[in-house]
Write an enzyme that holds these catalytic residues in place. Sequence first.
Site, PDB file in Angstrom:
ATOM      1  N   GLU A  93      32.468  24.716  38.669  1.00 28.15           N
ATOM      2  CA  GLU A  93      31.854  26.155  38.682  1.00 28.15           C
ATOM      3  C   GLU A  93      31.215  26.371  37.412  1.00 28.15           C
ATOM      4  OE1 GLU A  93      34.635  29.485  39.975  1.00 28.15           O
ATOM      5  OE2 GLU A  93      35.394  28.084  41.682  1.00 28.15           O
ATOM      6  N   HIS A 119      33.075  32.464  44.583  1.00 23.60           N
ATOM      7  CA  HIS A 119      34.557  32.785  44.002  1.00 23.60           C
ATOM      8  C   HIS A 119      34.718  34.219  44.408  1.00 23.60           C
ATOM      9  CE1 HIS A 119      37.771  31.211  41.307  1.00 23.60           C
ATOM     10  NE2 HIS A 119      38.151  32.295  42.120  1.00 23.60           N
ATOM     11  N   ARG A 145      41.513  26.531  43.805  1.00 19.07           N
ATOM     12  CA  ARG A 145      40.797  26.104  42.867  1.00 19.07           C
ATOM     13  C   ARG A 145      39.872  24.924  43.298  1.00 19.07           C
ATOM     14  NH1 ARG A 145      41.382  30.287  41.053  1.00 19.07           N
ATOM     15  NH2 ARG A 145      41.997  31.171  39.020  1.00 19.07           N
TER      16      ARG A 145
END
Length: 318
Positions: free
Chosen positions: A266, A284, A237
């Site tokens: 993000e 991602h 993450r």
Amino acid sequence: MAHFTLYCTRVLPDPVMTAIRARFALVHEPLDHPPSREELAQGFAQADAVISTLAEHVDHTVLACASRLKIIANYAVGYNNIDVVAAGQRGIVVSNTPDVLTDATADLTWALLLAVTRRVVEGDRWLRTGQWPGWAPTQMLGGDLTGKTLGIIGMGRIGQAVALRAAGFRMPVLYTSRRPVAVPAGLSWTRCSLDEVLTQSDFLSLHVPLTDTTRHLIGAHELQSMKPTACLINTSRGAVIDETALVTALETGLIAGAGLDVYEHEPAIHATLTRRANVVLLPHLGSATLETRIRMGMICLTNIAAVLSGKPAPNRVG
Ligand code: DGY
């Protein structure tokens, strides 16, 4: 299950959508873009079960609308996007999708590691300009992987899958983990302190969930401890790294490069990262294989079916 209503926040791969439509009434057709806060709250208000993704922030405001909701099946292994405690207080089960995305994520970690070290993206970009003059002995030199030390922060399923792949490069592995893991025969995996992993690794790969403890686990101090020749890889993450500190570290040569699949804010990305040649950026993609994304959907459905028929969710979290 046809009498239960499902809110699926995003369009999932066809086989998953087919399975969903065969079993449930949908609140509405899933979107091909992230729902607004209002859309999210409306969906939660009408559903017996939800399939959410990591892009939706399911906090107490959204949960307060969920009067009939029994389960949130998060279409991800990470579930930091959901306030699991608040869901539990409302009697809502939260599940995730472990195991099925381990190999896809480990593969992508190596794709980034190799891309940064052998300058794959930079080389591709150069050729597309039409300016390549041909082979030269000192052109675009990268670094060896073989025999270098791989540091892994977080030796869960994905961390171990990444470590297993290091055997092909004869790379010793140093790792941090709450508990020691079983080391496969013939492999060199050594559990160390964070400081030892930071100072001794040539490549550092992050595989911890995002929690209050791991947020900014890698900040200015940690980056300062790394070798100036080291590369940092993150497929966990974004907020596990202090992105501003990372930018400074890359600009001042504290570390040699980075391969990132995830970002602190993000979908926003620090502009400096996009300008640096020694950084490879992916959108991602950790679990983004068709097979994996289908398996993730099917796991969501298994958990939903269990809870709606009064059984425990096999992948309950929190
Ligand atoms: C996960 O499952 O947490 C991944 O980041 C999704 O791609």
